[in-house]
Design a protein around this motif. Structure first.
Motif, PDB file in Angstrom:
ATOM      1  N   THR A  93      97.321  98.443 -66.378  1.00 30.97           N
ATOM      2  CA  THR A  93      97.047  97.513 -65.272  1.00 30.97           C
ATOM      3  C   THR A  93      97.099  96.053 -65.711  1.00 30.97           C
ATOM      4  O   THR A  93      97.192  95.154 -64.896  1.00 30.97           O
ATOM      5  N   ASP A  95      94.517  94.811 -67.125  1.00 33.00           N
ATOM      6  CA  ASP A  95      93.100  94.462 -67.192  1.00 33.00           C
ATOM      7  C   ASP A  95      92.377  95.235 -68.284  1.00 33.00           C
ATOM      8  O   ASP A  95      91.170  95.079 -68.454  1.00 33.00           O
TER       9      ASP A  95
ATOM     10  N   ARG B  20     105.391  94.408 -66.525  1.00 33.74           N
ATOM     11  CA  ARG B  20     104.782  95.733 -66.715  1.00 33.74           C
ATOM     12  C   ARG B  20     105.869  96.752 -67.053  1.00 33.74           C
ATOM     13  O   ARG B  20     106.875  96.873 -66.340  1.00 33.74           O
ATOM     14  N   SER B  23     102.791 102.899 -67.162  1.00 33.92           N
ATOM     15  CA  SER B  23     101.373 103.249 -67.235  1.00 33.92           C
ATOM     16  C   SER B  23     100.950 103.473 -68.695  1.00 33.92           C
ATOM     17  O   SER B  23     101.796 103.523 -69.596  1.00 33.92           O
TER      18      SER B  23
END
Lengths: 136, 51
Positions: A93, A95, B20, B23
């Protein structure tokens, strides 16, 4: 890493050294299974060896858990942090907490711990990254 | 990472783009695969284990 430390631990016990500072200077790896983080496997073995010696009253263990080294994870060791290209690549994330300490601070903490006979066990601390920017 | 980027921008006056890559499970799969492929080249896999 493992055999050498065990030899050193045994030598410390023979010489009646009170505390042994394990070769950690890393994050808290105690939740890991062998193979989860190959670099930490030796310290999982050493921690178990020290626990055994500590439980029989032979020596007290000190584990300095300063996280990673800031100069490494915010430097060339981490190819995903590319300030010259103005990009920071990450997973998750964004974070997730990242534990890190500078080389100099880790050395200062170690010196303080070495000079304090009551400093035993797993030792770490935590400050937010904002703290460092406010200090500049 | 977001906090690092915010502080970097505040201190250096330059924006750090956050990209990003997936995950945490994706990270685990990637770092494990690279370790299994080239265990003798720690700089290929080790940094990912500290992210």
């Amino acid at each position: 890493m493992t055999g050498g430390q065990k030899t050193l631990i045994d030598a410390c016990i023979d010489e009646k050294v009170a505390r042994y500072v394990a070769s950690d200077w890393s994050f808290d790896y105690r939740g890991l299974e062998l193979g989860d983080h190959p670099s930490k496997d030796p310290m999982i073995h050493i921690n178990a060896y020290l626990e055994e010696k500590e439980n029989s009253g032979k020596i007290k263990a000190v584990h300095i858990l300063n996280g990673s080294f800031m100069e490494a994870v915010m430097g060339p060791f981490n190819p995903f942090f590319q300030p010259k290209a103005q990009v920071y690549r990450y997973w998750g994330t964004g974070d997730e907490p990242m534990e890190m300490t500078t080389y100099a601070d880790a050395a200062a903490f170690t010196a303080e711990i070495a000079a304090d006979p009551s400093a035993v066990g797993f030792l770490n601390g935590e400050l937010s990254f904002q703290f460092f920017s406010d200090y500049r | 990472m977001k906090q690092v980027a915010e502080v970097y921008e505040r201190v250096y006056g330059e924006k750090l783009e956050l990209e990003r890559l997936g995950s945490m499970d994706d990270l685990k799969s990637k770092m494990t695969a690279i370790f299994q492929e080239v265990p003798e080249e720690p700089y290929q896999w080790m940094p990912m284990y500290y992210l």
